[in-house]
Design a protein around this motif. Sequence first.
Motif, PDB file in Angstrom:
ATOM      1  N   PRO B  27       0.819  -1.223   0.000  1.00  0.00           N
ATOM      2  CA  PRO B  27       0.000   0.000   0.000  1.00  0.00           C
ATOM      3  C   PRO B  27       0.850   1.269   0.000  1.00  0.00           C
ATOM      4  N   TYR B  28       2.003   1.224   0.704  1.00  0.00           N
ATOM      5  CA  TYR B  28       2.867   2.405   0.707  1.00  0.00           C
ATOM      6  C   TYR B  28       3.401   2.676  -0.687  1.00  0.00           C
ATOM      7  N   GLU B  30       2.120   1.807  -3.421  1.00  0.00           N
ATOM      8  CA  GLU B  30       1.028   2.266  -4.267  1.00  0.00           C
ATOM      9  C   GLU B  30       0.674   3.719  -3.959  1.00  0.00           C
ATOM     10  N   ALA B  31       0.706   4.082  -2.668  1.00  0.00           N
ATOM     11  CA  ALA B  31       0.403   5.468  -2.294  1.00  0.00           C
ATOM     12  C   ALA B  31       1.418   6.416  -2.923  1.00  0.00           C
ATOM     13  N   TYR B  33       2.868   5.965  -5.668  1.00  0.00           N
ATOM     14  CA  TYR B  33       2.529   6.072  -7.079  1.00  0.00           C
ATOM     15  C   TYR B  33       1.290   6.954  -7.276  1.00  0.00           C
ATOM     16  N   VAL B  34       0.253   6.693  -6.471  1.00  0.00           N
ATOM     17  CA  VAL B  34      -0.980   7.493  -6.599  1.00  0.00           C
ATOM     18  C   VAL B  34      -0.678   8.979  -6.393  1.00  0.00           C
TER      19      VAL B  34
END
Lengths: 482, 303
Positions: B27-28, B30-31, B33-34
Amino acid sequence: MSGTPDNPSTDAPSAVTRRTLLGRATVAGLLAVPSAGLLSACLGSSDDDKQDQAEGTKSAENPLGVKEDAPLEVVIFNGGLGTKYATDVHIPSYKAKFPKAEVKFSQTEEIATQLQPRFSSNTPPDMVNNAGSKLMDMGALVQAGQASDLTDLFEAPSLDIAGKKVKETLLPGAIEQGTFNGKPYVLNYAYTVYGLWYDAALFKNKGWAVPKTWAEFTALCDTIKAAGITPYGYAGANAAYYQYLVLLTSAAKIGGTDVLKNIDNLEDGAWTNDAVKKAAEAWAGIGAKYSDKAFLGQKHTEVQLQQNQGKVAFYPSGSWLENEQAKDTPATFKYAVKQLPSVGGSDKLPFTAIFAAPGEEYWAAAKGKNPRGAQEYLRHMLSKEGAKKFTELTKVMTVVKGATDGLTISPGFTSGAALATAAGENAFSYRWADWYKKLDDECRSATNELMFSGGTAEKFCERMQKAADAVKKDSSIQKFKR
Amino acid sequence: MRRGRYPFIIGFLAAPVILYVTFVVLPYVEAFYVAMTDWRGLSPDYNFVGLDNFAALLDNERFWKALRHHGVLLLVMPLVTIFIALVFSFLLNVGGSTKPGQMAGIRGSGFYRVVFFFPQMLAIVVIGVIFGRVFAPIDSGLINGALNGLGLGPVLFMADPDLALWSIIAVLVWQGVGFYVVLFSAGMASIPRDIYEAALIDGANKFTLFFKVTLPLLWDTIQVAWVYLGIAAFDAFAIVQVLAVADGGPDGATTVIGLEIYQQAFRDSYFGKASALGVVLFFLTLTFAALTLRVTRREAVEL
């Protein structure tokens, strides 16, 4: 400080213990920002797989071309309006027309929590009632192509008003309110009128006449104050927008509805306009002289309760107020609403002009399985029968013209309906607060400053203009025009 | 023996590592990246925008306000909390009789221990609601009811921009003290009695006991407390969300980064911008923790 073997702070193992503790503290620190990780949890498949959509043939009986046996999924927000109007009125109405269709109904108190993952994975329900404190940003949904163009619906014949198209059966502004950059995407179904609410029984008792001009207003406020009642109040803690709404209503009455249109369109100098300045000045005077700074720290329910207890005379709000307060209103308290007093002698709009906005978003998901059925469902909501029964169940007017004529539900409802009738075409609203959340935030703060914390009209206008200019310049914010 | 060791270790490590990678590390990543996209969370589509979201933060007034508030929290909250907790735990453990051989806390210390720890048992939302009533500006408010009765009120604890953040800090301290009283009490319990008694025989009074004996011997525990409280100072989201007026108001006077993330993401649907804020918070907390480790390590050497 040495020697004692049972002293843990000086020998070697204790250092390790401390380091482990600090290490754990670091990990705790990493975990203290979980939101960053959670945000992205739903960013998954980005393939554009559209679902198969049901289509029937268009005919006079079936103008939207609904496939008669296609299932329809309806999601309703369960809040102040409840869900009975859907389960008892609109769904049976749809099923009566399409008996072979299965209507799947579900309700939620948190629309975004339930539906956001379904929209980001392109498997949305068909008809959505986007409302409540956790509603999804409508502009973003439209931009993402999630809402169907409702032009066909508004051009279709009405379900039970013979010889009229749906669009001809609606109150002014109803379609415009759901229009984004020229196309209608949302049906705003409930019709809310805004004004100053007061206790008609109390005013009658005291022999107070509801003011029409600003001079009458301030004179009455003096009288009310002398009677030991706070003349005017709004909730600064969470409902400052009730106050900026009346402030801008006054501005529109002074300078015409273009004042609001310019604000919506982020025109240069829209906020520093003379009409806005004059209105801000007038209201700042009320805040300074006839209100109470303590309202700054109170929530809407607290101030409304004080009005029910006869401690506050005028309260700015919308026509949901009576229903919201039903539990706390003593039997002797009779809600009534009045137009805002005219600020100057040369106002462009008459005294009867009001702020009235269609609200409560209902729309058809563009990427759902049955968008045509969803539009047909909206057509059933917009039938005269559907609208009337909705009002009977919720005490809220709809955008369907004349659907509730002669309906006597409560004193507040009658009073609000009378306001709408008196206004006629002179009913207006704005969109900027929904389009640009940042401006909404700023205006709440600026309004509290103006009314309670020694702000001036000048400062208010400049502060808002600065914020509007900043939004206009920010390319990451999606813009709208009307 | 050696042969069986690695499967054994791997067997034990695999589950936590997989869980950690899936639910924390990924999730980190991905965060991060987001944070570099303009994703709005309402469709699967998004564009890559590089560091634009971070650049926008520089002009974001509320972000700077939030940062300043974390600075104030970081300076004030740990100091005040630790000070009060130290005083309380000293009183509870050695503040009573000063006769040699009878070291004890003040009378009723068992009762006070429970009372101090009480706030720790309450959910933060409950505390927010309780203090909403304590701070309420009307007659039903606990403090203002009394002040109004005396004709002195009302004091707008949450609505006055100069007071609001301090009121929030007061609540955080109130809520936090109990835990640190227990922590320090545990630390004090492990300080040998004979040291105190020796000091008492040498004629030390309570102040000398506190500053010359308790404080130095408790120093390690205090440092740990400081790291914990420092990390807590980067949070404060829940209490602000529940207690503050107008979403971190008035006028952003109580906003914190957590609240800004929440608003950007779940109210305004700017998930990209919200993730950028999350990334910033991540690095802030990391930096703080790393710095503290450094600083305390050096002090440990000096000791």
